[in-house]
Design an enzyme around this catalytic site. Structure first.
Site, mmCIF file in Angstrom:
data_model
loop_
_atom_site.group_PDB
_atom_site.id
_atom_site.type_symbol
_atom_site.label_atom_id
_atom_site.label_comp_id
_atom_site.label_asym_id
_atom_site.label_seq_id
_atom_site.Cartn_x
_atom_site.Cartn_y
_atom_site.Cartn_z
ATOM 1 N N ASP A 85 0.822 -1.210 0.000
ATOM 2 C CA ASP A 85 0.000 0.000 0.000
ATOM 3 C C ASP A 85 0.856 1.260 0.000
ATOM 4 O O ASP A 85 0.556 2.232 -0.698
ATOM 5 C CB ASP A 85 -0.922 0.011 1.222
ATOM 6 C CG ASP A 85 -2.117 -0.902 1.052
ATOM 7 O OD1 ASP A 85 -1.991 -1.889 0.302
ATOM 8 O OD2 ASP A 85 -3.158 -0.649 1.675
ATOM 9 N N ASP A 127 -0.865 -6.363 2.745
ATOM 10 C CA ASP A 127 -2.331 -6.377 2.794
ATOM 11 C C ASP A 127 -3.029 -7.258 1.759
ATOM 12 O O ASP A 127 -3.907 -8.046 2.092
ATOM 13 C CB ASP A 127 -2.858 -4.950 2.603
ATOM 14 C CG ASP A 127 -2.552 -4.049 3.782
ATOM 15 O OD1 ASP A 127 -1.638 -4.391 4.543
ATOM 16 O OD2 ASP A 127 -3.208 -3.017 3.927
ATOM 17 N N CYS A 198 3.321 -3.854 8.444
ATOM 18 C CA CYS A 198 3.151 -2.766 9.403
ATOM 19 C C CYS A 198 2.924 -3.297 10.813
ATOM 20 O O CYS A 198 2.126 -4.213 11.026
ATOM 21 C CB CYS A 198 1.975 -1.890 8.995
ATOM 22 S SG CYS A 198 2.195 -1.054 7.422
ATOM 23 N N SER A 472 -7.239 2.501 5.081
ATOM 24 C CA SER A 472 -6.222 1.619 5.643
ATOM 25 C C SER A 472 -6.730 1.001 6.927
ATOM 26 O O SER A 472 -7.526 1.599 7.652
ATOM 27 C CB SER A 472 -4.946 2.416 5.925
ATOM 28 O OG SER A 472 -4.062 1.661 6.744
#
Length: 558
Positions: A85, A127, A198, A472
């Site tokens: 992302d 993701d 993340c 997000s």
């Protein structure tokens, strides 16, 4: 395990053309006659030098290849696109991000189904790789197991611990002049201390947990620190297990049932995982041909499953704390009375069998009797502004206004909305970000950078956001997303004008445009049809074929 009893798709009848040309190719690669009779296992590797999320996967793949060989299989590494992302979101307002999920699924189909390999191990990371790989698993229905790529370490700056979420949100303070650019640069330089996804309960770690709850990853494998001893153990166990699964004929559709999807939703609610999990789960169910309605599951389970832990961005705990507390398996144990215990996992055992005798370590995961919050962590909202539904993530619900009413401020791009933080947007407003949906984007354009900047600018609890675009998993605040029908399809979102009053009522599960129906009808009559994407390429394909977001935005026929 007797090799004679295994039916291998990769073995063709001797003397046929397919057998002869395949033998020529594989013998040239160094395979022996004995190798020809062994299970052929695809290693689906999304390695990429573009992003720290994937930078360690080549090392994982090398170890996995050796372990598969040691367990009697023949590994074949295949590569797919590796969307991040924060990297691939640079072009076209992040419009490539969601469509990359479907591209991954089709890429795997070509590389695994084309040669008729016997099984696959998916290296899941950022993701969209996990849902794309799960979609492929459901579509192909060959023995499949997932190895979770793990989360990245965080760093420190100015004497404080920081991670990518801090960088993400503090852009808003730069826009408003509250933070010097030099400090944002310093934070960016020190936020990440190792490979992996993340370091928060964003979409990546949420989907890793979902993968485990669905039964496609080994119980006890999520979340996990990238390249840690715990992750390395996953590799060895998965290598042994995938060869066994080929022999047993244990395939994803025997594991991913309607009950499994309910279990996954229950886990998402218990940890307040990313709202993006909903559209991905719907897409996975679509590919696996499982008849489930994810919005209905959210509605049904929301009142039953309380929030048991508050991991960033929902609270102050870190994903490391969730791992130390037992992770996904511990959460499943806590909600054992609410899940379908008969649902299978890749071990061949049911969740009930896996959880029998398991004790949750001391840590941050609360009990059903003493939760963090009894307010649903995620709710669906419907009404005159979203007849086909929308989603609002409440997290811990602390600080959230469960009822919000304000005038609309409309924007047709994320960039224009960010510019609006300089003075156009005021406390009490409802920012409408539209024409960002699966078809309107095309490709589900990002609204997440705006929401992060909004929070960084101090408007997180005083300005609501309503969008048909993408958020997000790290976003927080009053942000309603996945509004359907999208504006591109002439949904009510396209009719909103500046100053129109919008009401969000969480208790009533409603989101309403407070404009007289006659006025809306007049606006509908003069609404111009937006032009289709003129560019050739993947986004134009996605625009023509994508289903509505509440159906998963897949490219499969209705």
């Amino acid at each position: 395990m007797s090799r004679e009893n295994i039916h291998l798709r990769s073995n063709f009848k001797p003397g046929t053309t397919a057998w002869a040309v395949r033998r020529a190719q594989w013998k040239a690669l160094g395979l022996s006659d004995a190798d020809m009779e062994k299970p052929k296992i695809a290693i689906v590797n999304t390695s990429s030098e573009l992003s720290i999320c994937f930078s360690h996967l080549d090392g994982v793949s090398d170890r996995l290849k050796a372990a598969i060989r040691d367990n009697g299989g023949i590994p074949f590494e295949i590569r797919t696109t590796a969307p991040s992302d924060f990297i691939h979101g640079a072009a076209k307002g992040a419009r490539y991000i969601l469509p990359s999920r479907d591209l991954i699924a089709s890429d795997i189909e070509v590389s695994v189904e084309g040669p008729m390999l016997d099984g696959m191990v998916c290296l899941a990371s950022c993701d969209k790789t996990t849902p794309g790989q799960l979609m492929a698993a459901g579509r192909l229905d060959i023995p499949t197991i997932f190895i979770l790529g793990g989360y990245q370490g965080h760093g420190s700056y100015g004497g404080a611990e920081i991670d990518i979420e801090d960088v993400f949100e503090n852009v808003g303070k730069v826009v408003t002049g509250e933070l010097p650019l030099s400090d944002l640069s310093g934070m960016a330089d020190h936020a990440i201390s190792g490979p992996g996804v993340c370091a928060g309960l964003g979409t990546a770690n949420s989907m890793h947990l979902v993968c485990e709850a669905l039964g496609l990853a080994l119980p006890g494998s999520a979340p996990v620190r990238a390249n840690s001893p715990a992750m390395l153990q996953q590799i060895d166990k998965a290598a042994r297990r995938i060869v066994e699964m080929v022999g047993e004929g244990l395939t994803p559709r025997k594991i991913m049932t309607a009950d499994s999807f309910a279990n996954a939703v229950a886990l998402v609610l218990a940890v307040s995982g990313s709202a993006n999990c909903v559209r991905h789960l719907q897409a996975i169910a679509d590919e696996a041909q499982v008849d489930v309605d994810l919005y209905a599951l959210i509605d049904t389970l929301g009142s039953k499953v309380p929030l048991l832990c508050a991991v960033r961005p929902n609270g102050n705990a870190r994903v490391e704390d969730l791992e130390r507390s037992g992770g996904g398996r511990a959460v499943m144990k806590r909600i054992e009375s609410l899940i379908h215990r008969d649902a299978l996992t890749v071990t061949g055992k049911s969740w009930g069998e896996e959880l029998a005798g398991y004790e949750v370590p001391n840590g941050i995961i609360r009990t059903l009797d003493d939760p963090v919050s009894r307010t649903p962590a995620l709710v669906t909202l419907r009404g005159s502004l979203a007849p086909d539904g929308s989603l609002l993530k409440l997290g811990t619900a602390e600080g959230h206004k469960l009822s919000f009413r304000g005038p609309a401020r409309t924007f047709n791009s994320q960039e224009a909305a960010i510019d609006g933080l300089g003075g156009t947007i005021k406390a009490g407003d409802v920012v409408v970000l539209r024409y960002l949906g699966p078809r309107g984007g095309p490709g589900l354009a990002s609204a997440s950078w705006f929401v992060a900047a909004l929070n960084g600018a101090g408007f997180g609890e005083t300005v609501a956001v309503v969008t048909d675009g993408q958020l997000s998993g790290l976003n927080r605040g009053i942000a309603v997303n996945q509004v359907a029908p999208e504006a591109f399809e002439a949904g009510p979102l396209a009719l909103v004008e500046d100053g129109d009053m919008i009401k969000i009522d969480v208790a009533a599960r409603s989101i309403s445009l407070l404009v007289d129906e006659a006025i809306l009808a007049e606006r509908q009559d003069r609404l111009a049809s937006p032009p289709p994407a003129t560019d050739r390429g993947w986004l134009s394909v996605f625009q023509r074929l994508a289903k509505p977001i509440y159906k998963g935005a897949t490219l499969t026929p209705d």
